[in-house]
Design a protein around this motif. Structure first.
Motif, mmCIF file in Angstrom:
data_model
loop_
_atom_site.group_PDB
_atom_site.id
_atom_site.type_symbol
_atom_site.label_atom_id
_atom_site.label_comp_id
_atom_site.label_asym_id
_atom_site.label_seq_id
_atom_site.Cartn_x
_atom_site.Cartn_y
_atom_site.Cartn_z
ATOM 1 N N LEU A 90 3.215 -3.789 -11.178
ATOM 2 C CA LEU A 90 3.749 -5.136 -10.980
ATOM 3 C C LEU A 90 4.497 -5.542 -12.240
ATOM 4 N N SER A 141 3.537 2.176 -5.422
ATOM 5 C CA SER A 141 4.418 1.048 -5.115
ATOM 6 C C SER A 141 4.807 0.334 -6.402
ATOM 7 N N VAL A 143 6.352 -3.350 -7.638
ATOM 8 C CA VAL A 143 6.657 -4.734 -7.272
ATOM 9 C C VAL A 143 7.351 -5.368 -8.466
ATOM 10 N N VAL A 170 9.240 -3.252 -3.887
ATOM 11 C CA VAL A 170 9.134 -4.598 -3.332
ATOM 12 C C VAL A 170 9.702 -5.569 -4.365
ATOM 13 N N LEU A 172 10.214 -9.284 -5.697
ATOM 14 C CA LEU A 172 9.376 -10.466 -5.592
ATOM 15 C C LEU A 172 10.109 -11.683 -6.119
ATOM 16 N N SER A 185 11.140 -7.107 0.312
ATOM 17 C CA SER A 185 11.251 -8.254 -0.589
ATOM 18 C C SER A 185 10.517 -9.453 -0.003
ATOM 19 N N ALA A 315 3.227 -9.914 -0.280
ATOM 20 C CA ALA A 315 3.585 -8.661 -0.959
ATOM 21 C C ALA A 315 2.462 -7.638 -0.811
ATOM 22 N N ILE A 319 2.409 -3.845 1.370
ATOM 23 C CA ILE A 319 2.025 -2.573 0.775
ATOM 24 C C ILE A 319 0.861 -1.941 1.534
#
Length: 339
Positions: A90, A141, A143, A170, A172, A185, A315, A319
């Motif tokens: 993240l 993943s 983010v 992803v 954010l 997104s 989010a 995932i």
């Protein structure tokens, strides 16, 4: 079953950390099994041109984590096959109260099914590039909150994001139309969201002769916020202006203010009190991004805000479900006494 070590000699991540990550990745992906023997310290250092101390340090850390064990005279073995967890990177632009709300909701929704590593890029493309360079291939993943300084070229941001496999990415808080690959997104539409929030409070705004957006220059916020504010003022024939700080304001009466920074909010509340003005009657105040403090400050501050907890939940759910989607996050005006 042989062990393949994945090393990036150009990365800033220490080599021993890369060894640790490579072994953990092998265990989680199933290429390394319980009781499987690893290369000896000498074998690994010779094959990958590593210092013996580097390999020894990595093995000590893996042993401390309970992932491997050693048998005297025989070498190192995989001790445990950890339950497969999704490993998520993240990357946020900064820390704040509402970013914390996103993070906590994201982690809570994932629960025990994932581990999350948090990095902050501080709006710097250089820092973000380094984070991506050192991280690609180590997570399932990625983010990313793609808020950068205004002078950063959008093509440079897109080029960096394209280093991440699209199906693992992803975005954010903000969508990037220039990134055409099929990524996910959870985004705000800052221009139209702000316009819509102000429109929903038009009955409250009508009693004020001027609308003022306090948009600080030294803190990086999406410029689309200014565009949404100006569009609203133009469409509804409102007198509107943008300033950088509430400290420059002398007479507040008859004006409604929209502020992004808590310091400007405090300045306006203090000045209103000094001038004997009543919030919601003589002067209006709207803050961005709801917090518990704004709910109780001065009998309640009206807030323009997205649902940060929902953003984190959405989010995480994408995932966990393995879906690819573009989801517009809820946004609106929370009416309280200050407007």
């Amino acid at each position: 079953m042989s062990f393949t070590l994945h090393l990036n000699h150009d990365a800033k991540t220490p080599k021993y950390k890369q060894i640790v990550k490579s072994v953990i990745d092998g265990v989680e992906r199933g290429s390394l099994k319980r009781h499987q023997q690893l290369p000896s310290i000498n074998e690994l250092s010779e094959e990958y041109y590593l210092a013996r101390d580097t390999v020894e340090k990595a093995y000590k850390e893996l042993k401390a984590l309970g992932i491997i064990d050693s048998v005297r005279g025989k070498g190192y073995y995989i001790l445990n096959e950890k339950p497969k967890q999704i490993r998520i990177l993240l990357v946020m632009n900064k820390l704040s109260a509402y970013k914390k709300a996103i993070y906590e909701s994201f982690v809570a929704t994932l629960g025990e099914r994932a581990t999350v590593t948090l990095h902050i890029h501080h709006g710097s493309l250089r820092i973000f590039r380094d984070i991506v360079k050192d991280s690609v291939g180590h997570y399932h993943s990625y983010v990313v909150m793609p808020h950068f300084y205004n002078d950063v070229n959008i093509s440079s941001i897109v080029d960096t994001l394209r280093q991440i496999p699209a199906n693992e990415l992803v975005l954010l808080d903000k969508e990037i139309p220039e990134l055409t690959e099929a990524h996910s997104s959870i985004y705000q539409d800052f221009t139209n969201d702000l316009y819509g929030a102000l429109e929903s409070g038009q009955d409250l705004l009508d009693k004020y002769t001027e609308l003022v957006l306090v948009f600080p220059k030294d803190v990086k916020y999406p410029p689309e916020i200014v565009r949404g504010f100006r569009n609203f003022c133009a469409h509804f024939h409102k007198n509107g202006r943008t300033i950088e700080s509430a400290s420059s304001e002398t007479e507040l009466k008859g004006r409604a203010y929209a502020v992004l920074e808590d310091s400007d909010l405090a300045e306006l509340v203090k000045k209103a009190k000094q001038q004997g003005l009543i919030l919601g009657k003589d002067v209006g105040v709207m803050a961005f991004n709801d917090t518990p403090l704004k709910e109780v400050l001065a009998d309640g501050i009206t807030v323009i805000s997205t649902d940060h907890e929902q953003m984190g939940r959405s989010a995480a759910e994408l995932i966990l479900e393995g879906n690819t989607a573009q989801i517009k996050n809820p946004f609106g005006l929370i009416r309280r006494g200050s407007l």
